[in-house]
Design an enzyme around this catalytic site. Sequence first.
Site, PDB file in Angstrom:
ATOM      1  N   GLY A  35       0.794  -1.225   0.000  1.00  0.00           N
ATOM      2  CA  GLY A  35       0.000   0.000   0.000  1.00  0.00           C
ATOM      3  C   GLY A  35       0.823   1.270   0.000  1.00  0.00           C
ATOM      4  O   GLY A  35       0.292   2.350  -0.244  1.00  0.00           O
ATOM      5  N   CYS A 244     -26.327 -11.122 -17.339  1.00  0.00           N
ATOM      6  CA  CYS A 244     -25.758 -10.684 -18.616  1.00  0.00           C
ATOM      7  C   CYS A 244     -26.688 -11.124 -19.752  1.00  0.00           C
ATOM      8  O   CYS A 244     -27.155 -12.263 -19.792  1.00  0.00           O
ATOM      9  CB  CYS A 244     -24.371 -11.301 -18.801  1.00  0.00           C
ATOM     10  SG  CYS A 244     -23.710 -11.123 -20.474  1.00  0.00           S
ATOM     11  N   CYS A 247     -24.583 -14.069 -21.848  1.00  0.00           N
ATOM     12  CA  CYS A 247     -24.189 -15.366 -21.284  1.00  0.00           C
ATOM     13  C   CYS A 247     -25.034 -15.761 -20.074  1.00  0.00           C
ATOM     14  O   CYS A 247     -24.860 -16.837 -19.525  1.00  0.00           O
ATOM     15  CB  CYS A 247     -22.714 -15.370 -20.915  1.00  0.00           C
ATOM     16  SG  CYS A 247     -22.339 -14.458 -19.398  1.00  0.00           S
ATOM     17  N   CYS A 269     -21.746  -8.588 -19.858  1.00  0.00           N
ATOM     18  CA  CYS A 269     -20.519  -8.679 -19.070  1.00  0.00           C
ATOM     19  C   CYS A 269     -19.510  -7.636 -19.527  1.00  0.00           C
ATOM     20  O   CYS A 269     -19.254  -7.487 -20.717  1.00  0.00           O
ATOM     21  CB  CYS A 269     -19.858 -10.046 -19.269  1.00  0.00           C
ATOM     22  SG  CYS A 269     -20.644 -11.388 -18.413  1.00  0.00           S
ATOM     23  N   CYS A 275     -17.253 -13.670 -20.478  1.00  0.00           N
ATOM     24  CA  CYS A 275     -18.522 -13.841 -21.177  1.00  0.00           C
ATOM     25  C   CYS A 275     -18.375 -14.882 -22.299  1.00  0.00           C
ATOM     26  O   CYS A 275     -19.176 -15.807 -22.422  1.00  0.00           O
ATOM     27  CB  CYS A 275     -18.961 -12.496 -21.765  1.00  0.00           C
ATOM     28  SG  CYS A 275     -20.690 -12.437 -22.263  1.00  0.00           S
TER      29      CYS A 275
END
Lengths: 294, 269
Positions: A35, A244, A247, A269, A275
């Site tokens: 970080g 989606c 899909c 997607c 997808c």
Amino acid sequence: MIESPHETGYNFAYLDEQTKRMIRRAIMKAIAIPGYQVPFAAREMPMPHGWGTGGVQLTAALLGPEDVLKVIDQGADDTTNAVSIRQFFQKTAGIATTTRTDEASIIQTRHRIPEMPLKAGQILVYQVPIPEPLRFLEPRETETRKMHALEEYGLMHVKLYEDIARHGYIATTYAYPVRVEGRYVMDPSPIPKFDNPKMQMSPALQLFGAGREKRIYAIAPHTRVASLDFDDHPFKINRFDRPCALCGGEGVYLDEVLMDDRGQRMFVCSDTSYCESRRAMGHGPVDASAEPAR
Amino acid sequence: MNAPNRPELSQDTELPLMQVRGLTRYFGARPGCIDVSFDVFAGEVLAIVGESGSGKSTLLSLISAQLKPDQGAVHYQMRDGVNRNVLELNEAEQRLLMRTDWGFVHQDPAMGLRMGISAGANIGERLMAIGARHYGDIRSAAQSWLTCVEIEPDRIDDLPKAFSGGMRQRLQFARNLVTQPRLIFMDEPTGGLDVSVQARLLDLLRELAANLGLAVIIVTHDLGVARILSHRILVMRRGRVIEQGLTDQVLDDPQEPYTQLLVSSILQA
Ligand SMILES: Nc1ncnc2c1ncn2[C@@H]1O[C@H](COP(=O)(O)OP(=O)(O)OP(=O)(O)O)[C@@H](O)[C@H]1O
Ligand SMILES: [Mg+2]
């Protein structure tokens, strides 16, 4: 010394070996202090900064001849940006590329984390425009450095407070700040907050490169990554109220696409490779008029 | 002149809250502050007066650990009762002190406030800085502090930009007071405000200090402000404290010729 497999006149993966070593040292430091933004001597790359030169330099320093590279932009492998970066490394390093998440050893990304969970050994390289999460309220770099050093992160909550005061809820949906391993507050780059939970305890190594601002930071594998919030306004991700349209995938991040010039829309997607692989496996649109699942 | 109704000092305060000893700071060859010593007790309002360039702001920066002295010490009774030289605290400790047990009110509100965020967030910032993580609690604290400084609580989501000069100063009070500090530094907090606004602000300040038992160290070049507000007064000239004592005594019966001059010039005004 690694020979360039192609007679391009470039060193392997474009950058000279000394520059790559310098970047690798910065990466090692970044991994050791998850970080924390490590300054590095960013080089000019033969592409505009908006294309993610920070990420490109990380990838260049990481690539070996055996690596398989995937590049995504907003989840898609086929945007101009993604295609250009992929071609750049094909040309300068002669490495294999893929669009499949599970096949890739290095995935360079702009704005998304793939839907398919990452594995140990994989590296996710993020392109970062603005690395400093505190800049919104404190423009002075000397001051933000001090705040990181002294763990003075109250300002991050001031920002979230303002969100709630204005909208009634935390309206930040991209670049949603996280606390890494209980220490540094970090900007996860402009991924949707939908992807934030994927960073937590990921077995993959996550690296972030900001080219213009010359910063590298990292999340080591299996590191705690907590999205900031309030006790009475806990972090929540946006769920989509439909699957989606291509899909039938659920619980994934969807993009709205315009179908025609009469305003016809559908939600699909954002992760195109995910997808496609689902469709290849036989999944298709979920029909509301209820055909039983195959 | 009538004695103003300043809050009475409680008599059971033994140890000073702050003890300043031998503070000296030069800017090159120019003296900012020379060998300054004084005490401040809990709940006491101390005025630092003197003409422009006499070293008032320098002294305030030194005792609030924002400027390093060449010599001297500033002992402070911490909340846990331990007496520490604040100049020897590390930076993290100094900054924590500054946003918990101390406050600082600037003449220019843009120095003391975040102008780009709401009044509520300005007040809540210190709470969040020390770990408050409940939005509803932070918001109700901000609301009640707005009320305390006589700002309508429904202004909580307004930006300081939308506030008048007097309101901005009151917002600075609230922003500092929310962590219930015991000592507040102020540098000309009423400077640049017109007379009626200034009078109202001074009233509020006096009430707050009395009700909250606040110690206040206030820099002003306005002896009228010092008289209304302060229990004790330090007169500075060319970096030195040339006279100090109870405000009424110093202003009614100044010993130093310079103080006599200062007092007479305010009487003329
Ligand atoms: N950062 C600095 N660098 C150089 N000289 C300084 C600095 N700060 C203050 N001084 C000098 O120190 C002396 C005291 O200044 P200071 O600002 O403390 O006066 P003051 O009493 O607050 O005046 P005013 O009423 O005008 O605000 C002045 O001679 C000033 O020029
Ligand atoms: Mg001054």
